[in-house]
Design a protein around this motif. Structure first.
Motif, PDB file in Angstrom:
ATOM      1  N   VAL A 189      53.741  16.197 -42.566  1.00  0.00           N
ATOM      2  CA  VAL A 189      52.748  15.714 -41.595  1.00  0.00           C
ATOM      3  C   VAL A 189      51.932  16.895 -41.096  1.00  0.00           C
ATOM      4  CG1 VAL A 189      52.402  14.557 -39.375  1.00  0.00           C
ATOM      5  CG2 VAL A 189      54.278  13.841 -40.873  1.00  0.00           C
ATOM      6  N   VAL A 190      50.621  16.709 -41.057  1.00  0.00           N
ATOM      7  CA  VAL A 190      49.714  17.736 -40.548  1.00  0.00           C
ATOM      8  C   VAL A 190      48.658  17.063 -39.680  1.00  0.00           C
ATOM      9  CG1 VAL A 190      50.038  19.274 -42.524  1.00  0.00           C
ATOM     10  CG2 VAL A 190      48.230  17.540 -42.591  1.00  0.00           C
ATOM     11  N   GLY A 191      47.843  17.872 -39.020  1.00  0.00           N
ATOM     12  CA  GLY A 191      46.761  17.343 -38.209  1.00  0.00           C
ATOM     13  C   GLY A 191      45.455  17.338 -38.975  1.00  0.00           C
ATOM     14  N   ARG A 192      44.630  16.317 -38.700  1.00  0.00           N
ATOM     15  CA  ARG A 192      43.304  16.237 -39.303  1.00  0.00           C
ATOM     16  C   ARG A 192      42.275  16.144 -38.189  1.00  0.00           C
ATOM     17  NH1 ARG A 192      41.877  11.419 -43.411  1.00  0.00           N
ATOM     18  NH2 ARG A 192      41.950  10.163 -41.511  1.00  0.00           N
ATOM     19  N   PRO A 193      41.209  16.960 -38.239  1.00  0.00           N
ATOM     20  CA  PRO A 193      40.192  16.907 -37.184  1.00  0.00           C
ATOM     21  C   PRO A 193      39.593  15.516 -37.040  1.00  0.00           C
ATOM     22  CG  PRO A 193      39.873  18.837 -38.568  1.00  0.00           C
ATOM     23  CD  PRO A 193      40.908  17.988 -39.251  1.00  0.00           C
ATOM     24  N   ASP A 194      39.331  15.135 -35.776  1.00  0.00           N
ATOM     25  CA  ASP A 194      38.741  13.837 -35.475  1.00  0.00           C
ATOM     26  C   ASP A 194      37.723  14.037 -34.360  1.00  0.00           C
ATOM     27  OD1 ASP A 194      39.451  10.596 -35.692  1.00  0.00           O
ATOM     28  OD2 ASP A 194      38.708  11.206 -33.719  1.00  0.00           O
ATOM     29  N   GLU A 195      36.498  13.571 -34.572  1.00  0.00           N
ATOM     30  CA  GLU A 195      35.428  13.815 -33.596  1.00  0.00           C
ATOM     31  C   GLU A 195      35.738  13.217 -32.236  1.00  0.00           C
ATOM     32  OE1 GLU A 195      31.604  14.035 -36.657  1.00  0.00           O
ATOM     33  OE2 GLU A 195      31.668  12.522 -35.063  1.00  0.00           O
ATOM     34  N   ARG A 196      36.398  12.068 -32.200  1.00  0.00           N
ATOM     35  CA  ARG A 196      36.644  11.378 -30.931  1.00  0.00           C
ATOM     36  C   ARG A 196      37.941  11.832 -30.273  1.00  0.00           C
ATOM     37  NH1 ARG A 196      39.133   6.597 -29.149  1.00  0.00           N
ATOM     38  NH2 ARG A 196      39.880   6.129 -31.241  1.00  0.00           N
ATOM     39  N   LEU A 197      39.011  11.993 -31.065  1.00  0.00           N
ATOM     40  CA  LEU A 197      40.334  12.259 -30.506  1.00  0.00           C
ATOM     41  C   LEU A 197      40.735  13.731 -30.548  1.00  0.00           C
ATOM     42  CD1 LEU A 197      42.172   9.216 -32.104  1.00  0.00           C
ATOM     43  CD2 LEU A 197      41.519   9.456 -29.709  1.00  0.00           C
ATOM     44  N   GLY A 198      39.935  14.542 -31.212  1.00  0.00           N
ATOM     45  CA  GLY A 198      40.284  15.941 -31.358  1.00  0.00           C
ATOM     46  C   GLY A 198      41.035  16.199 -32.648  1.00  0.00           C
ATOM     47  N   GLU A 199      42.165  15.502 -32.808  1.00  0.00           N
ATOM     48  CA  GLU A 199      42.997  15.636 -33.995  1.00  0.00           C
ATOM     49  C   GLU A 199      43.856  14.396 -34.114  1.00  0.00           C
ATOM     50  OE1 GLU A 199      45.371  19.164 -33.804  1.00  0.00           O
ATOM     51  OE2 GLU A 199      45.010  19.715 -35.870  1.00  0.00           O
ATOM     52  N   VAL A 228      49.026  20.559 -48.543  1.00  0.00           N
ATOM     53  CA  VAL A 228      49.071  19.173 -48.062  1.00  0.00           C
ATOM     54  C   VAL A 228      47.833  18.868 -47.233  1.00  0.00           C
ATOM     55  CG1 VAL A 228      50.273  17.598 -46.495  1.00  0.00           C
ATOM     56  CG2 VAL A 228      51.586  18.989 -48.109  1.00  0.00           C
ATOM     57  N   ARG A 229      47.511  19.776 -46.319  1.00  0.00           N
ATOM     58  CA  ARG A 229      46.347  19.565 -45.450  1.00  0.00           C
ATOM     59  C   ARG A 229      45.058  19.500 -46.267  1.00  0.00           C
ATOM     60  NH1 ARG A 229      47.448  23.218 -42.389  1.00  0.00           N
ATOM     61  NH2 ARG A 229      48.332  22.052 -40.640  1.00  0.00           N
ATOM     62  N   SER A 230      44.914  20.423 -47.204  1.00  0.00           N
ATOM     63  CA  SER A 230      43.708  20.449 -48.028  1.00  0.00           C
ATOM     64  C   SER A 230      43.541  19.149 -48.803  1.00  0.00           C
ATOM     65  CB  SER A 230      43.767  21.637 -48.987  1.00  0.00           C
ATOM     66  OG  SER A 230      42.665  21.630 -49.857  1.00  0.00           O
ATOM     67  N   ARG A 231      44.622  18.669 -49.343  1.00  0.00           N
ATOM     68  CA  ARG A 231      44.565  17.441 -50.144  1.00  0.00           C
ATOM     69  C   ARG A 231      44.241  16.231 -49.289  1.00  0.00           C
ATOM     70  NH1 ARG A 231      49.206  15.892 -54.555  1.00  0.00           N
ATOM     71  NH2 ARG A 231      48.487  13.804 -55.100  1.00  0.00           N
ATOM     72  N   LEU A 232      44.863  16.156 -48.102  1.00  0.00           N
ATOM     73  CA  LEU A 232      44.616  15.015 -47.231  1.00  0.00           C
ATOM     74  C   LEU A 232      43.220  15.046 -46.641  1.00  0.00           C
ATOM     75  CD1 LEU A 232      48.049  14.766 -45.385  1.00  0.00           C
ATOM     76  CD2 LEU A 232      47.102  13.120 -47.008  1.00  0.00           C
ATOM     77  N   LEU A 233      42.725  16.243 -46.344  1.00  0.00           N
ATOM     78  CA  LEU A 233      41.399  16.336 -45.741  1.00  0.00           C
ATOM     79  C   LEU A 233      40.297  15.985 -46.716  1.00  0.00           C
ATOM     80  CD1 LEU A 233      41.589  19.535 -43.492  1.00  0.00           C
ATOM     81  CD2 LEU A 233      41.927  17.155 -42.873  1.00  0.00           C
ATOM     82  N   THR A 234      40.557  16.111 -48.005  1.00  0.00           N
ATOM     83  CA  THR A 234      39.524  15.795 -48.990  1.00  0.00           C
ATOM     84  C   THR A 234      39.483  14.321 -49.352  1.00  0.00           C
ATOM     85  OG1 THR A 234      41.030  16.329 -50.810  1.00  0.00           O
ATOM     86  CG2 THR A 234      39.611  18.100 -49.988  1.00  0.00           C
ATOM     87  N   ALA A 290      58.671  15.181 -35.628  1.00  0.00           N
ATOM     88  CA  ALA A 290      59.164  13.893 -35.147  1.00  0.00           C
ATOM     89  C   ALA A 290      58.687  12.764 -36.063  1.00  0.00           C
ATOM     90  CB  ALA A 290      58.705  13.648 -33.710  1.00  0.00           C
ATOM     91  N   ILE A 291      57.442  12.867 -36.518  1.00  0.00           N
ATOM     92  CA  ILE A 291      56.899  11.857 -37.431  1.00  0.00           C
ATOM     93  C   ILE A 291      57.552  11.989 -38.802  1.00  0.00           C
ATOM     94  CG2 ILE A 291      54.806  10.929 -38.490  1.00  0.00           C
ATOM     95  CD1 ILE A 291      53.233  12.155 -36.148  1.00  0.00           C
ATOM     96  N   ARG A 292      57.676  13.224 -39.273  1.00  0.00           N
ATOM     97  CA  ARG A 292      58.308  13.442 -40.580  1.00  0.00           C
ATOM     98  C   ARG A 292      59.724  12.876 -40.602  1.00  0.00           C
ATOM     99  NH1 ARG A 292      62.021  16.622 -42.007  1.00  0.00           N
ATOM    100  NH2 ARG A 292      61.877  17.890 -40.114  1.00  0.00           N
ATOM    101  N   THR A 293      60.477  13.157 -39.547  1.00  0.00           N
ATOM    102  CA  THR A 293      61.854  12.671 -39.477  1.00  0.00           C
ATOM    103  C   THR A 293      61.894  11.148 -39.494  1.00  0.00           C
ATOM    104  OG1 THR A 293      62.544  14.626 -38.248  1.00  0.00           O
ATOM    105  CG2 THR A 293      63.963  12.688 -38.096  1.00  0.00           C
TER     106      THR A 293
END
Length: 510
Positions: free
Chosen positions: A428-438, A493-499, A412-415
């Protein structure tokens, strides 16, 4: 079958009988505290009766869809009750889901009646000739009705359906789910019993409801308070200071916190004295780590009982009881508990064959709320069930992102990103977040010779997506990594964004 309350007809379902009985118990007493002021049961009842009458007058038949742009205010609670009492189907509309998408959603539904606040109706609905609009303000004010100027177009009636709710759920892409009166009654009243009688007086305790009414959790929490004749504090949203103030003043014995809110409380400067009335905290809608649950218990001395539920199920199907927590938590920490009474759980492989105990596969559910005749419901959750019947969730078979209890579909976000005139492709991918989960993060490939910044894209998305769907970081790159087949390589994509550095989240450019 119908009956009357305060002079107005109500549909005679088990749930509506209870609502009608409770509304008349003690009319002058406070029902809902909002912004420091109490609204009485009589005010809620009178407004609900008025909405009931309007729905019957302008909704063509039992089960007709009545759209309500819900916000966390007492007048919206009364509106919700009025629609239920009328026997029409409450179609939940989220006014904060993104203006363009909400307008399209309302237009496609073809509703004979839409109810909401003046600003929401003006921005999202307008004056369609085939729709009656009802403007609500305060419970002490008369609703303003503007009748349709043309005969309503054909719409689908759903006799027996109480609520039609847009959900992302755990069983597939976003869709509207029908919640029947029987399902709601089972969830908030329990199974039917011969002595299913309403309370004779109001509860002495005061609850706290901060879940949004556009979410199934908010609807259930509200109805649970109403059917139990329990006054409650209604918060527009979870806000730590307001929530803590309500806990100190009203001293509830139990509260419900989604993982995001629980982590906010955990990492605050609140003390055991602030929460001394609480004996238990329940938590659901999104995964909560065992470490966070233990840290909360260590800090406040309060056990945290997690659960597993979905709108599609009609409520919870698994969870921790206090007795199970005392006996098993040390060895089962991380589980979401055992099947609720009447609900059945199993884990299958992709072919549908049931797997062995403690083997990970796809979770299937037969919810008690849907009755014995329901089929197994396949979820997208990877799970296992151990020898003692405890359910463990091991992630999602799809790529859904759970952000603070809300499920987000990356496509939905990608579109939405790819509708921007300067964007060629997006991932679009998910990134871990301590407060929100992802949280969602995005990578965008501009069109040749086009220029766009992450800040431009955040502004662009703000009217097309809900706030919780807007990526917390958007990286604008020359080329998105791809697989040999030409698809976006989501692992890369995830690896690049997470770094990338977290500094400047929501406005990153790479």
């Amino acid at each position: 079958m119908t009956r009357t309350v305060l002079g107005e007809a109500v549909t005679d379902h088990r749930l509506t009988r209870r609502i009608a009985a409770v509304l008349g118990l003690d009319p002058g007493a406070g029902a809902i505290e909002y912004d420091g002021e109490w609204v009485t049961w009589a005010q809620i009842a009178r407004f609900a009766d008025r909405i009931n009458t309007i729905c019957r007058q302008y909704g063509p038949a039992d089960g007709a869809g009545i759209g309500v742009l819900l916000r966390n205010r007492p007048v919206h609670v009364a509106t919700l009750l009025g629609v239920l009492l009328s026997g029409r189907c409450l179609v939940v509309v989220n006014p904060s889901r993104g203006d363009e998408r909400t307008r399209t959603d309302i237009a496609e539904l073809g509703l004979p009646v839409v109810i909401g606040e003046a600003d929401d109706l003006g921005a999202l609905v307008g004056r369609p000739p085939g729709t009656t609009t009802v403007t609500v303000g305060e419970v002490s004010h008369e609703p303003e009705v503007v009748p349709a100027t043309e005969r309503p177009g054909p719409s689908e009636n759903r006799p027996g359906t109480a609520v039609l709710m847009l959900t992302s759920g755990t069983t597939g892409p976003p869709k509207r789910v029908e919640l029947t009166h029987d399902m709601l009654a089972h969830s908030v009243l329990g199974p039917p019993t011969a002595g299913d009688t309403p309370p004779r007086k109001l509860s002495s305790g005061v609850a706290i409801v901060n879940a949004p009414l556009v979410h199934i959790g908010g609807v259930y929490r509200t109805l649970q308070c109403i059917v139990a004749a329990r006054p409650y504090v209604l918060l527009p949203r979870f806000e730590l200071a307001a929530w803590a103030d309500a806990v100190r003043r009203h001293r509830p014995r139990a509260v419900s916190l989604v993982p995001t809110a629980l982590r906010m409380v955990l990492h605050s400067d609140l003390t055991r004295d602030d929460l001394s009335s609480l004996r238990v905290v329940t938590s659901g809608t999104a995964p909560l780590s065992a470490d966070d649950a233990d840290a909360f218990t260590d800090k406040f001395g309060i056990p945290v009982l997690t659960s597993y539920a979905a709108t599609e199920f009609g409520g919870g199907v698994a969870g921790w009881s206090l007795a199970d927590h005392r006996q098993y938590w040390s060895t089962k920490r991380g589980s979401v508990g055992r099947a609720e009474s009447g609900s059945l759980l199993r884990v299958v492989d992709e072919s549908g064959a049931e797997v062995d105990t403690d083997t990970v596969g796809l979770l299937e559910v037969k919810p008690a709320q849907r009755g014995e005749a329901t089929d197994w419901m396949r979820t997208t959750d990877l799970a296992r069930i151990d020898a003692d019947g405890f359910l463990w969730i091991h992630g999602r078979a799809d790529q859904a992102i759970i952000r603070g209890g809300f499920k987000i579909m990356p496509d939905a976000i990608r579109t939405a990103l790819e509708t921007h005139p300067a964007v060629e492709n997006a991932a679009v991918v998910g990134r871990p977040d301590e407060r929100l989960g992802e949280t969602p993060v995005a990578m965008v490939e501009p069109r040749p010779d086009a220029h766009v910044t992450s800040a431009d894209l955040v502004v662009y998305l703000s009217t097309r997506l809900a706030r919780y769907e807007i990526p917390t970081a958007i990286a604008v790159v020359d080329t998105i990594p791809r697989t040999p087949s030409g698809k976006a390589d989501l692992t890369a994509v995830r690896s690049r964004l997470l770094t990338q550095t977290r500094a400047g989240d929501g406005a990153q450019h790479a």
